[in-house]
Structures are given as structure tokens and as C-alpha cells.
Design a protein around this motif. Structure first.
Motif, PDB file in Angstrom:
ATOM      1  N   ARG A  86      -3.320  13.011  -3.090  1.00  0.00           N
ATOM      2  CA  ARG A  86      -2.129  13.413  -2.348  1.00  0.00           C
ATOM      3  C   ARG A  86      -0.992  12.425  -2.587  1.00  0.00           C
ATOM      4  NH1 ARG A  86      -2.637  13.333   2.895  1.00  0.00           N
ATOM      5  NH2 ARG A  86      -1.181  15.041   3.152  1.00  0.00           N
ATOM      6  N   LYS A  87       0.155  12.948  -2.994  1.00  0.00           N
ATOM      7  CA  LYS A  87       1.291  12.090  -3.344  1.00  0.00           C
ATOM      8  C   LYS A  87       1.851  11.348  -2.138  1.00  0.00           C
ATOM      9  CE  LYS A  87       2.514  14.308  -7.567  1.00  0.00           C
ATOM     10  NZ  LYS A  87       3.478  14.847  -8.449  1.00  0.00           N
ATOM     11  N   VAL A  88       1.938  11.990  -0.984  1.00  0.00           N
ATOM     12  CA  VAL A  88       2.486  11.314   0.195  1.00  0.00           C
ATOM     13  C   VAL A  88       1.599  10.140   0.591  1.00  0.00           C
ATOM     14  CG1 VAL A  88       1.398  12.802   1.961  1.00  0.00           C
ATOM     15  CG2 VAL A  88       3.554  11.657   2.458  1.00  0.00           C
ATOM     16  N   GLU A  89       0.302  10.336   0.491  1.00  0.00           N
ATOM     17  CA  GLU A  89      -0.642   9.259   0.798  1.00  0.00           C
ATOM     18  C   GLU A  89      -0.527   8.139  -0.235  1.00  0.00           C
ATOM     19  OE1 GLU A  89      -4.834   9.902   2.901  1.00  0.00           O
ATOM     20  OE2 GLU A  89      -4.867  10.421   0.775  1.00  0.00           O
ATOM     21  N   ALA A  90      -0.404   8.496  -1.497  1.00  0.00           N
ATOM     22  CA  ALA A  90      -0.256   7.502  -2.565  1.00  0.00           C
ATOM     23  C   ALA A  90       1.021   6.693  -2.376  1.00  0.00           C
ATOM     24  CB  ALA A  90      -0.258   8.187  -3.935  1.00  0.00           C
ATOM     25  N   PHE A  91       2.105   7.370  -2.012  1.00  0.00           N
ATOM     26  CA  PHE A  91       3.380   6.686  -1.768  1.00  0.00           C
ATOM     27  C   PHE A  91       3.233   5.675  -0.633  1.00  0.00           C
ATOM     28  CE2 PHE A  91       7.536   6.314   0.284  1.00  0.00           C
ATOM     29  CZ  PHE A  91       8.340   5.988  -0.798  1.00  0.00           C
ATOM     30  N   ALA A  92       2.650   6.114   0.488  1.00  0.00           N
ATOM     31  CA  ALA A  92       2.461   5.224   1.640  1.00  0.00           C
ATOM     32  C   ALA A  92       1.551   4.052   1.299  1.00  0.00           C
ATOM     33  CB  ALA A  92       1.893   6.018   2.819  1.00  0.00           C
ATOM     34  N   LEU A  93       0.484   4.319   0.582  1.00  0.00           N
ATOM     35  CA  LEU A  93      -0.429   3.239   0.188  1.00  0.00           C
ATOM     36  C   LEU A  93       0.248   2.262  -0.759  1.00  0.00           C
ATOM     37  CD1 LEU A  93      -3.654   5.369  -0.179  1.00  0.00           C
ATOM     38  CD2 LEU A  93      -3.236   3.589   1.544  1.00  0.00           C
ATOM     39  N   GLY A  94       1.096   2.756  -1.636  1.00  0.00           N
ATOM     40  CA  GLY A  94       1.868   1.869  -2.508  1.00  0.00           C
ATOM     41  C   GLY A  94       2.765   0.943  -1.700  1.00  0.00           C
ATOM     42  N   LEU A  95       3.391   1.482  -0.648  1.00  0.00           N
ATOM     43  CA  LEU A  95       4.211   0.641   0.240  1.00  0.00           C
ATOM     44  C   LEU A  95       3.365  -0.452   0.880  1.00  0.00           C
ATOM     45  CD1 LEU A  95       6.362   3.371   2.053  1.00  0.00           C
ATOM     46  CD2 LEU A  95       7.166   1.730   0.348  1.00  0.00           C
ATOM     47  N   LEU A  96       2.184  -0.086   1.367  1.00  0.00           N
ATOM     48  CA  LEU A  96       1.306  -1.064   2.021  1.00  0.00           C
ATOM     49  C   LEU A  96       0.820  -2.132   1.042  1.00  0.00           C
ATOM     50  CD1 LEU A  96      -0.794   1.351   4.256  1.00  0.00           C
ATOM     51  CD2 LEU A  96       0.942  -0.269   5.014  1.00  0.00           C
ATOM     52  N   ILE A  97       0.436  -1.712  -0.135  1.00  0.00           N
ATOM     53  CA  ILE A  97      -0.049  -2.667  -1.143  1.00  0.00           C
ATOM     54  C   ILE A  97       1.067  -3.622  -1.559  1.00  0.00           C
ATOM     55  CG2 ILE A  97      -0.888  -2.888  -3.526  1.00  0.00           C
ATOM     56  CD1 ILE A  97      -2.314  -0.108  -3.027  1.00  0.00           C
ATOM     57  N   GLY A  98       2.226  -3.091  -1.880  1.00  0.00           N
ATOM     58  CA  GLY A  98       3.350  -3.939  -2.282  1.00  0.00           C
ATOM     59  C   GLY A  98       3.767  -4.904  -1.191  1.00  0.00           C
ATOM     60  N   GLY A  99       3.800  -4.425   0.050  1.00  0.00           N
ATOM     61  CA  GLY A  99       4.170  -5.290   1.172  1.00  0.00           C
ATOM     62  C   GLY A  99       3.156  -6.389   1.412  1.00  0.00           C
ATOM     63  N   ALA A 100       1.878  -6.042   1.365  1.00  0.00           N
ATOM     64  CA  ALA A 100       0.823  -7.047   1.576  1.00  0.00           C
ATOM     65  C   ALA A 100       0.872  -8.114   0.488  1.00  0.00           C
ATOM     66  CB  ALA A 100      -0.550  -6.373   1.607  1.00  0.00           C
ATOM     67  N   ILE A 101       1.017  -7.683  -0.750  1.00  0.00           N
ATOM     68  CA  ILE A 101       1.053  -8.650  -1.851  1.00  0.00           C
ATOM     69  C   ILE A 101       2.327  -9.496  -1.784  1.00  0.00           C
ATOM     70  CG2 ILE A 101       1.178  -8.915  -4.357  1.00  0.00           C
ATOM     71  CD1 ILE A 101      -0.648  -6.437  -4.549  1.00  0.00           C
ATOM     72  N   GLY A 102       3.463  -8.873  -1.439  1.00  0.00           N
ATOM     73  CA  GLY A 102       4.718  -9.615  -1.336  1.00  0.00           C
ATOM     74  C   GLY A 102       4.638 -10.771  -0.351  1.00  0.00           C
ATOM     75  N   ASN A 103       4.093 -10.499   0.833  1.00  0.00           N
ATOM     76  CA  ASN A 103       3.976 -11.571   1.825  1.00  0.00           C
ATOM     77  C   ASN A 103       2.866 -12.555   1.468  1.00  0.00           C
ATOM     78  OD1 ASN A 103       6.186 -10.895   3.388  1.00  0.00           O
ATOM     79  ND2 ASN A 103       5.008  -9.622   4.793  1.00  0.00           N
ATOM     80  N   ALA A 104       1.817 -12.101   0.781  1.00  0.00           N
ATOM     81  CA  ALA A 104       0.766 -13.018   0.330  1.00  0.00           C
ATOM     82  C   ALA A 104       1.322 -14.002  -0.698  1.00  0.00           C
ATOM     83  CB  ALA A 104      -0.413 -12.233  -0.251  1.00  0.00           C
ATOM     84  N   VAL A 105       2.188 -13.518  -1.579  1.00  0.00           N
ATOM     85  CA  VAL A 105       2.813 -14.401  -2.580  1.00  0.00           C
ATOM     86  C   VAL A 105       3.578 -15.516  -1.867  1.00  0.00           C
ATOM     87  CG1 VAL A 105       4.640 -14.521  -4.340  1.00  0.00           C
ATOM     88  CG2 VAL A 105       2.926 -12.707  -4.441  1.00  0.00           C
ATOM     89  N   ASP A 106       4.318 -15.173  -0.825  1.00  0.00           N
ATOM     90  CA  ASP A 106       5.061 -16.192  -0.064  1.00  0.00           C
ATOM     91  C   ASP A 106       4.123 -17.258   0.488  1.00  0.00           C
ATOM     92  OD1 ASP A 106       7.258 -14.603  -0.497  1.00  0.00           O
ATOM     93  OD2 ASP A 106       7.878 -14.546   1.601  1.00  0.00           O
ATOM     94  N   ARG A 107       3.009 -16.829   1.065  1.00  0.00           N
ATOM     95  CA  ARG A 107       2.069 -17.795   1.653  1.00  0.00           C
ATOM     96  C   ARG A 107       1.474 -18.706   0.585  1.00  0.00           C
ATOM     97  NH1 ARG A 107       1.669 -17.223   6.915  1.00  0.00           N
ATOM     98  NH2 ARG A 107       1.949 -15.148   7.789  1.00  0.00           N
ATOM     99  N   VAL A 108       1.198 -18.152  -0.593  1.00  0.00           N
ATOM    100  CA  VAL A 108       0.643 -18.966  -1.676  1.00  0.00           C
ATOM    101  C   VAL A 108       1.697 -19.946  -2.185  1.00  0.00           C
ATOM    102  CG1 VAL A 108      -0.210 -18.906  -4.065  1.00  0.00           C
ATOM    103  CG2 VAL A 108      -1.104 -17.291  -2.373  1.00  0.00           C
ATOM    104  N   VAL A 109       2.912 -19.462  -2.440  1.00  0.00           N
ATOM    105  CA  VAL A 109       3.956 -20.284  -3.060  1.00  0.00           C
ATOM    106  C   VAL A 109       4.595 -21.251  -2.069  1.00  0.00           C
ATOM    107  CG1 VAL A 109       6.211 -20.196  -4.221  1.00  0.00           C
ATOM    108  CG2 VAL A 109       4.428 -18.547  -4.829  1.00  0.00           C
ATOM    109  N   TYR A 110       4.920 -20.768  -0.858  1.00  0.00           N
ATOM    110  CA  TYR A 110       5.681 -21.571   0.100  1.00  0.00           C
ATOM    111  C   TYR A 110       4.873 -22.068   1.296  1.00  0.00           C
ATOM    112  CZ  TYR A 110       9.532 -19.245  -2.360  1.00  0.00           C
ATOM    113  OH  TYR A 110      10.377 -18.768  -3.313  1.00  0.00           O
TER     114      TYR A 110
END
Length: 175
Positions: free
Chosen positions: A87-111
Motif C-alpha cells: 500500500r502506497k499510503v502506508e509506504a509513504f508514512a513508513l518512509g516518513l517514520l524511518i527518515g525521521g528516526a534516522i535523522g534524529n539518531a544521526v544528531d545523537r551520534v554526531v552531536y
């Protein structure tokens, strides 16, 4: 294919999140104070969130890595879910969650903490300070909840009834 959509959304969120954080951090060196007014209801600030959410429960060094691990496990779990959905709507939402989780994880690792910079306010009230990754996670959750409770739920027949029991082949209701 839905997995491609989810991966592209996750990558777009990650790039947008890290790009805006890098730009605002660099730009903040030129600010006269700790805050830069953008509009009457929007300021950019420099806020390092060492806590879980909204700055709650600040973490030490061990807590930092626990939070990184939680975000990575969440991203992997969402990726497994993404790989199983068509399902595309589910894939879109999951992409948002994955990108957001990784984005904030990168901050914790780097900063060692998450960089938040968007501050909304109106009529004397200020909301929490957030970033692009936070917005992606919130929107992803809202889409999944809306889809589960309103879209998918409306397509599920009530329990105890079957389409065949609802009418005969001629379309007459059961007696």
C-alpha cells in the motif's frame, strides 16, 4: 512499487532534516542572540535536546547510546514493515517514520543530542521546539492512524456478517 516510495521518502526526509539542521546551525553563528525572528509567529532558536521528547528525561552518555539504539531498532522495524506492504499510503508514512528516526539518531551520534530549531508561537503561547525529523515522525504517525481507523476500518465488514449472508444472488436481503 511501494518499497521504492518508502525508501525515497525516507531519504528525502533524512536529507531535508540534516540539510536544514546544518544550514541553521551555520547561520546561527551570525545571530545577535540565541533566537532569530522569522515571522511574528515563527522563530529559529538553537536548542540541543539531550532528552527523550520535549527535552524530558535528559540522558547521560549511556542514555545517548540507548536512545540511538532505540531509534535504529525502530527504523529497522519500520523498514521490515515497509518491505511487507504493498500500500502506497502506508509506504509513504513508513518512509516518513524511518527518515525521521534516522535523522534524529544521526544528531545523537554526531552531536550527542538532537538539534531542534523551529519555534512556533502565537497569542503569548509557545509550542515545543522541533525539527524536520520531528515533523516527519508526527505526520507519519497521523497518516498511519488515519489509515487504520478511518480508511481501512471503513472497508472492513462488521464482525458476524459476511457478504454472502447480506443478500441472495438476486440482491434480496435475508429473511
Amino acid at each position: 512499487m511501494s518499497i521504492r516510495l518508502g525508501v525515497l521518502v525516507a531519504l528525502a526526509v533524512l536529507v531535508l532534516d540534516q540539510g536544514t539542521k546544518t544550514a541553521v546551525l551555520a547561520w546561527s553563528d551570525n545571530w545577535a542572540g540565541p533566537m532569530h525572528v522569522i515571522t511574528p509567529f515563527l522563530d529559529f532558536v538553537v536548542l540541543w535536546n539531550a532528552g527523550i521528547s520535549y527535552g524530558l528525561f535528559p540522558q547521560g552518555e549511556a542514555g545517548r547510546w540507548v536512545l540511538v539504539a532505540i531509534k535504529v531498532v525502530a527504523a529497522v522495524g519500520f523498514a521490515v514493515w515497509l518491505a511487507r506492504t504493498a500500500r502506497k499510503v502506508e509506504a509513504f508514512a513508513l518512509g516518513l517514520l524511518i527518515g525521521g528516526a534516522i535523522g534524529n539518531a544521526v544528531d545523537r551520534v554526531v552531536y550527542g543530542a538532537v538539534f531542534d530549531f523551529v519555534s512556533l508561537h502565537a497569542l503569548g503561547y509557545r509550542w515545543y521546539v522541533f525539527n524536520v525529523a520531528d515533523v516527519a515522525v508526527v505526520v507519519g504517525v497521523i497518516i498511519l492512524l488515519y489509515d487504520a481507523f478511518f480508511v481501512r476500518a471503513s472497508k472492513t465488514p462488521p464482525s458476524g456478517s459476511s457478504p454472502k449472508a447480506a443478500s441472495d444472488p438476486a440482491g434480496h436481503p435475508p429473511a
